[in-house]
Design a protein around this motif. Sequence first.
Motif, PDB file in Angstrom:
ATOM      1  N   LYS A  12       0.805  -1.212   0.000  1.00 49.65           N
ATOM      2  CA  LYS A  12       0.000   0.000   0.000  1.00 49.65           C
ATOM      3  C   LYS A  12       0.844   1.272   0.000  1.00 49.65           C
ATOM      4  O   LYS A  12       0.481   2.261  -0.625  1.00 49.65           O
ATOM      5  N   VAL A  13       1.983   1.230   0.720  1.00 48.54           N
ATOM      6  CA  VAL A  13       2.829   2.417   0.877  1.00 48.54           C
ATOM      7  C   VAL A  13       4.299   1.981   0.895  1.00 48.54           C
ATOM      8  O   VAL A  13       4.681   1.124   1.695  1.00 48.54           O
ATOM      9  N   ALA A  14       5.108   2.582   0.018  1.00 50.41           N
ATOM     10  CA  ALA A  14       6.555   2.294   0.016  1.00 50.41           C
ATOM     11  C   ALA A  14       7.179   2.910   1.261  1.00 50.41           C
ATOM     12  O   ALA A  14       6.717   3.936   1.763  1.00 50.41           O
ATOM     13  N   MET A  15       8.226   2.280   1.773  1.00 48.13           N
ATOM     14  CA  MET A  15       8.899   2.811   2.962  1.00 48.13           C
ATOM     15  C   MET A  15      10.384   2.468   2.937  1.00 48.13           C
ATOM     16  O   MET A  15      10.795   1.509   2.279  1.00 48.13           O
ATOM     17  N   THR A  16      11.157   3.245   3.672  1.00 53.74           N
ATOM     18  CA  THR A  16      12.592   2.994   3.800  1.00 53.74           C
ATOM     19  C   THR A  16      12.823   2.071   4.999  1.00 53.74           C
ATOM     20  O   THR A  16      11.921   1.845   5.816  1.00 53.74           O
ATOM     21  N   GLU A  17      14.036   1.580   5.115  1.00 61.24           N
ATOM     22  CA  GLU A  17      14.397   0.744   6.269  1.00 61.24           C
ATOM     23  C   GLU A  17      14.248   1.520   7.575  1.00 61.24           C
ATOM     24  O   GLU A  17      13.801   0.982   8.578  1.00 61.24           O
ATOM     25  N   GLU A  18      14.618   2.813   7.546  1.00 63.58           N
ATOM     26  CA  GLU A  18      14.513   3.647   8.746  1.00 63.58           C
ATOM     27  C   GLU A  18      13.046   3.798   9.174  1.00 63.58           C
ATOM     28  O   GLU A  18      12.725   3.736  10.363  1.00 63.58           O
ATOM     29  N   GLU A  19      12.173   3.986   8.191  1.00 60.02           N
ATOM     30  CA  GLU A  19      10.745   4.110   8.495  1.00 60.02           C
ATOM     31  C   GLU A  19      10.198   2.795   9.062  1.00 60.02           C
ATOM     32  O   GLU A  19       9.412   2.796  10.011  1.00 60.02           O
ATOM     33  N   GLN A  20      10.654   1.678   8.506  1.00 60.31           N
ATOM     34  CA  GLN A  20      10.225   0.387   9.031  1.00 60.31           C
ATOM     35  C   GLN A  20      10.692   0.205  10.471  1.00 60.31           C
ATOM     36  O   GLN A  20       9.939  -0.260  11.318  1.00 60.31           O
ATOM     37  N   ILE A  23       8.476   2.193  12.875  1.00 64.28           N
ATOM     38  CA  ILE A  23       7.172   1.547  13.073  1.00 64.28           C
ATOM     39  C   ILE A  23       7.322   0.262  13.873  1.00 64.28           C
ATOM     40  O   ILE A  23       6.574   0.011  14.826  1.00 64.28           O
ATOM     41  N   GLN A  24       8.316  -0.546  13.525  1.00 63.05           N
ATOM     42  CA  GLN A  24       8.506  -1.834  14.207  1.00 63.05           C
ATOM     43  C   GLN A  24       8.760  -1.652  15.698  1.00 63.05           C
ATOM     44  O   GLN A  24       8.349  -2.485  16.505  1.00 63.05           O
ATOM     45  N   ALA A  25       9.390  -0.563  16.092  1.00 64.36           N
ATOM     46  CA  ALA A  25       9.654  -0.293  17.507  1.00 64.36           C
ATOM     47  C   ALA A  25       8.354  -0.142  18.303  1.00 64.36           C
ATOM     48  O   ALA A  25       8.350  -0.269  19.533  1.00 64.36           O
ATOM     49  N   HIS A  26       7.238   0.105  17.606  1.00 67.48           N
ATOM     50  CA  HIS A  26       5.947   0.300  18.273  1.00 67.48           C
ATOM     51  C   HIS A  26       5.030  -0.918  18.170  1.00 67.48           C
ATOM     52  O   HIS A  26       3.882  -0.864  18.622  1.00 67.48           O
ATOM     53  N   LEU A  27       5.511  -1.994  17.581  1.00 65.14           N
ATOM     54  CA  LEU A  27       4.701  -3.196  17.417  1.00 65.14           C
ATOM     55  C   LEU A  27       5.007  -4.204  18.513  1.00 65.14           C
ATOM     56  O   LEU A  27       6.135  -4.296  18.989  1.00 65.14           O
ATOM     57  N   MET A  28       3.993  -4.956  18.912  1.00 64.35           N
ATOM     58  CA  MET A  28       4.163  -6.044  19.879  1.00 64.35           C
ATOM     59  C   MET A  28       3.600  -7.322  19.255  1.00 64.35           C
ATOM     60  O   MET A  28       2.709  -7.249  18.405  1.00 64.35           O
ATOM     61  N   THR A  29       4.088  -8.452  19.692  1.00 59.13           N
ATOM     62  CA  THR A  29       3.566  -9.728  19.202  1.00 59.13           C
ATOM     63  C   THR A  29       2.816 -10.428  20.324  1.00 59.13           C
ATOM     64  O   THR A  29       3.090 -10.210  21.511  1.00 59.13           O
ATOM     65  N   ARG A  30       1.869 -11.251  19.921  1.00 63.24           N
ATOM     66  CA  ARG A  30       1.110 -12.030  20.898  1.00 63.24           C
ATOM     67  C   ARG A  30       0.583 -13.273  20.214  1.00 63.24           C
ATOM     68  O   ARG A  30       0.139 -13.220  19.066  1.00 63.24           O
ATOM     69  N   LYS A  31       0.624 -14.380  20.942  1.00 68.47           N
ATOM     70  CA  LYS A  31       0.025 -15.628  20.462  1.00 68.47           C
ATOM     71  C   LYS A  31      -1.188 -15.911  21.334  1.00 68.47           C
ATOM     72  O   LYS A  31      -1.139 -15.749  22.556  1.00 68.47           O
ATOM     73  N   ILE A  32      -2.282 -16.317  20.670  1.00 65.42           N
ATOM     74  CA  ILE A  32      -3.462 -16.710  21.429  1.00 65.42           C
ATOM     75  C   ILE A  32      -3.983 -18.044  20.912  1.00 65.42           C
ATOM     76  O   ILE A  32      -3.770 -18.401  19.763  1.00 65.42           O
ATOM     77  N   LYS A 116       1.690  10.800  14.379  1.00 59.98           N
ATOM     78  CA  LYS A 116       2.398  12.086  14.455  1.00 59.98           C
ATOM     79  C   LYS A 116       3.794  12.020  13.844  1.00 59.98           C
ATOM     80  O   LYS A 116       4.252  12.959  13.211  1.00 59.98           O
ATOM     81  N   LYS A 117       4.483  10.890  14.043  1.00 62.95           N
ATOM     82  CA  LYS A 117       5.891  10.788  13.649  1.00 62.95           C
ATOM     83  C   LYS A 117       6.136  10.237  12.253  1.00 62.95           C
ATOM     84  O   LYS A 117       7.207  10.417  11.697  1.00 62.95           O
ATOM     85  N   SER A 118       5.160   9.498  11.704  1.00 68.38           N
ATOM     86  CA  SER A 118       5.390   8.810  10.435  1.00 68.38           C
ATOM     87  C   SER A 118       4.290   9.126   9.418  1.00 68.38           C
ATOM     88  O   SER A 118       3.159   8.650   9.552  1.00 68.38           O
ATOM     89  N   HIS A 119       4.661   9.916   8.427  1.00 68.35           N
ATOM     90  CA  HIS A 119       3.712  10.220   7.346  1.00 68.35           C
ATOM     91  C   HIS A 119       3.312   8.928   6.625  1.00 68.35           C
ATOM     92  O   HIS A 119       2.155   8.769   6.207  1.00 68.35           O
ATOM     93  N   LYS A 120       4.249   7.985   6.484  1.00 62.97           N
ATOM     94  CA  LYS A 120       3.954   6.713   5.798  1.00 62.97           C
ATOM     95  C   LYS A 120       2.906   5.915   6.575  1.00 62.97           C
ATOM     96  O   LYS A 120       1.988   5.349   5.990  1.00 62.97           O
ATOM     97  N   TYR A 121       3.049   5.879   7.899  1.00 64.94           N
ATOM     98  CA  TYR A 121       2.080   5.173   8.735  1.00 64.94           C
ATOM     99  C   TYR A 121       0.707   5.842   8.623  1.00 64.94           C
ATOM    100  O   TYR A 121      -0.314   5.166   8.474  1.00 64.94           O
ATOM    101  N   GLU A 122       0.676   7.157   8.664  1.00 65.20           N
ATOM    102  CA  GLU A 122      -0.579   7.898   8.537  1.00 65.20           C
ATOM    103  C   GLU A 122      -1.256   7.592   7.197  1.00 65.20           C
ATOM    104  O   GLU A 122      -2.469   7.357   7.131  1.00 65.20           O
ATOM    105  N   THR A 123      -0.480   7.561   6.125  1.00 65.44           N
ATOM    106  CA  THR A 123      -1.013   7.230   4.797  1.00 65.44           C
ATOM    107  C   THR A 123      -1.551   5.800   4.781  1.00 65.44           C
ATOM    108  O   THR A 123      -2.635   5.538   4.250  1.00 65.44           O
TER     109      THR A 123
END
Length: 194
Positions: A12-20, A23-32, A116-123
């Motif tokens: 959906k949206v191209a991104m750089t490694e820095e942008e990834q 974003i990844q720093a704000h993701l958590m994983t969970r198994k249910i 607020k920090k990532s235009h790519k995430y907002e898009t």
Amino acid sequence: MYTVYFENFRQKVAMTEEEQELIQAHLMTRKIRKKQYILREKDICKFVVFVEKGLLKSYSTGENGAEHIIQFAPENQFILDIYSFLTGEQATYNIQAVEDSELIIISKSSHETLLKKSHKYETFVRILVTDAYIELQQRLNANISLHPDELYIAFMHKYAHIAQRVPQHMIASYLGLAPETLSRIRRKIAGRNS
């Protein structure tokens, strides 16, 4: 663990490694596990869920205890109670695992920070919301304009991959049909195809 999430994002949206990395720093994983809840009615939805592996469903419960399934979320799909998430009010829906599932969770605070920090995430979020609205409008139109037979056929064309993974009573719930009605429709269609 984040491969499928970022493949979905990049479609959906191209991104750089820095942008990834941001974003990844704000993701958590969970198994249910199957039948485990990630959200219950009347709790407040404080996260967005992305299904990396497995299948979830979102549903409300009627006065008679019957489930009214609103959404199935297989791999590569997002699920949340958007009203509760945006307003901070009690959730209308339960979100439960239909299968053992691996999830990526984005908390409300992380979501707000990324907006607020990532235009790519907002898009990306804008595209997801637009797509979800289109999907909702198409489903609503189908529910008010199609005969139950046509509704079931349309479901099978669009969601055959889900139909193979859930019991018939869940499909009936999603379509707003009694299980007996769905059984009659299936027999009628099978008779036509014989």
